[in-house]
Write a protein that holds these residues in place. Structure first.
Motif, PDB file in Angstrom:
ATOM      1  N   GLN A  67      39.260 -11.534  54.318  1.00  0.00           N
ATOM      2  CA  GLN A  67      38.638 -12.711  54.938  1.00  0.00           C
ATOM      3  C   GLN A  67      39.068 -12.890  56.390  1.00  0.00           C
ATOM      4  N   ALA A  68      40.269 -12.395  56.722  1.00  0.00           N
ATOM      5  CA  ALA A  68      40.794 -12.612  58.075  1.00  0.00           C
ATOM      6  C   ALA A  68      40.284 -11.574  59.073  1.00  0.00           C
ATOM      7  N   TYR A  69      39.583 -10.537  58.575  1.00  0.00           N
ATOM      8  CA  TYR A  69      39.144  -9.481  59.493  1.00  0.00           C
ATOM      9  C   TYR A  69      38.172 -10.038  60.533  1.00  0.00           C
ATOM     10  N   ASP A  70      38.486  -9.814  61.803  1.00  0.00           N
ATOM     11  CA  ASP A  70      37.681 -10.375  62.882  1.00  0.00           C
ATOM     12  C   ASP A  70      36.652  -9.325  63.318  1.00  0.00           C
ATOM     13  N   PHE A  71      35.511  -9.269  62.618  1.00  0.00           N
ATOM     14  CA  PHE A  71      34.544  -8.211  62.943  1.00  0.00           C
ATOM     15  C   PHE A  71      33.915  -8.422  64.303  1.00  0.00           C
ATOM     16  N   GLY A  72      33.944  -9.681  64.807  1.00  0.00           N
ATOM     17  CA  GLY A  72      33.376  -9.966  66.117  1.00  0.00           C
ATOM     18  C   GLY A  72      34.052  -9.140  67.207  1.00  0.00           C
ATOM     19  N   ALA A  73      35.339  -8.787  67.002  1.00  0.00           N
ATOM     20  CA  ALA A  73      36.086  -8.048  68.018  1.00  0.00           C
ATOM     21  C   ALA A  73      35.422  -6.702  68.308  1.00  0.00           C
TER      22      ALA A  73
END
Ligand SMILES: Cc1cc2nc3c(=O)[nH]c(=O)nc-3n(C[C@H](O)[C@H](O)[C@H](O)COP(=O)(O)O)c2cc1C
Length: 351
Positions: free
Chosen positions: A342-348
């Motif tokens: 859930q914490a994975y920041d795919f926007g990066a």
């Protein structure tokens, strides 16, 4: 051949210093061990590893298949010696094959005579047959311990996990009855319940150490030539997480020692494995990449890290991040899996 008989040296706490470590009854100057690799295939290589500072050296494996081929060639020789017109040819085979077992024992003898550090022999195979008797010759040659690597793929889909584990446990118990030197099992993590399997080995007093984990070289496909291929790639640090997790969960749970293998690229990985609770940390890929002298860098890096964190000994930091010491930490639980996803920041990836 005149075999040298040695005893495993008793563990004494009086000589403990900053880096010293105990591994399945062996007293080591520090926890970094050269795992089985071609670097130790002859006396010259073993002496180089010792000079470079390895605390103990695991010899490359003698494989069950090598042993069986040699035995088959020898029995062929005795069947045909008087019957065959080509006896001379068999004598050549005899001489060539004799090299395998004899030269392995000779290597052990030479290493034990010339080295101060413990020499750990290695057998690689999985059937409970006659080849296991070779362990007695290994002990008689002076090896201070034996590592058994049991790589096998359970291709029989009718065989249950229970019976695979029972067979392996029985094999180790058989081996235990044959020799008096400590036995380490170099195993994979791919058991239905690895912790339960480890408990079974512990309950049966079947091993003195677990080496975690065997690294497999699965085949690949070449989609241009439609060939099934294989290639040995050296390991990288990311591969440490599976053994790290299991060592962290198993620390202080069992009577046997824990050895970490796979993914040591620098002293950072050595430190991590010790924080998880490993008694020793083994390395091959890093030494193949940088040469045996890299052992000194790993050792110095560990020593510097201890100083930087104010630890006086390896014993003082061992297991500090294990499940036993951090029982509330949810990184060993299912919760970490959910939170990590859930914490994975795919926007990066798109910025
Ligand atoms: C070229 C090569 C040869 C190896 N030979 C053996 C062997 O004979 N027996 C064995 O148990 N492991 C063998 N290994 C596995 C290593 O001992 C070690 O467990 C594995 O490479 C993972 O450690 P690493 O990440 O430090 O390389 C070999 C590895 C390599 C790369």
């Amino acid at each position: 051949m005149n075999r040298v008989s040695t005893q495993t040296s008793p563990v004494s706490t009086s000589t403990m210093n900053k880096l010293s470590t105990h591994y399945m009854g062996l007293e080591l100057a520090h926890p970094i061990v050269a795992s089985a690799s071609p670097l130790a295939k002859n006396l010259h290589g073993v002496l180089a590893l010792e000079r470079a500072g390895a605390a103990a050296i695991v010899l490359p494996s003698l494989f069950e298949e090598q042993f069986n081929e040699e035995q088959a060639a020898l029995s062929q020789l005795s069947d045909d010696t008087f019957a065959s017109a080509e006896t001379g040819a068999y004598f050549n085979i005899d001489h060539a094959y004799q090299n395998t077992q004899e030269s392995y024992l000779q290597l052990i003898e030479d290493c034990v005579q010339r080295c101060e550090v413990p020499i750990i022999a290695s057998l690689n195979g999985c059937s409970p047959s006659g080849w296991l008797d070779f362990s007695q010759a290994i002990e008689a040659a002076g090896a201070q311990a034996l590592e058994l690597n049991v790589y096998s793929i359970p291709k029989d889909f009718n065989q249950s996990a229970e019976s695979i584990e029972a067979e392996l446990c029985a094999l180790l118990q058989t081996l235990k009855q044959k020799i008096n030197i400590p036995i380490a099992l170099k195993t994979s993590a791919f058991y239905t319940s690895f912790g339960h399997f480890a408990k079974r080995l512990d309950d049966a007093k079947a091993v003195d150490a677990l080496v975690m984990f065997n690294r497999f070289y699965q085949p690949d496909f070449d989609i241009n030539t439609l060939q099934i291929t294989r290639e040995l790639k050296l390991s990288h640090a990311q591969e440490l997480r599976l053994p790290l997790t299991w060592i962290g969960m198993m620390y202080q749970r069992f009577g046997f020692s824990l050895a970490a293998t796979t993914g040591v690229e620098s002293s950072d990985e050595v430190v991590k494995y010790l924080l998880a609770g490993a008694d020793v940390v083994m390395t091959t890929s890093a030494l193949l990449r940088h040469g045996p002298a890299y052992m000194q860098k790993l050792k110095q890096g560990l020593s510097d890290w201890l100083d930087s964190k104010g630890y006086e000994t390896v014993a003082g930091m061992r297991g500090a991040l294990s499940l036993a010491r951090c029982p509330q930490n949810d990184n060993y639980q299912r919760a970490q899996y959910i939170e990590t996803l859930q914490a994975y920041d795919f926007g990066a990836n798109f910025r």
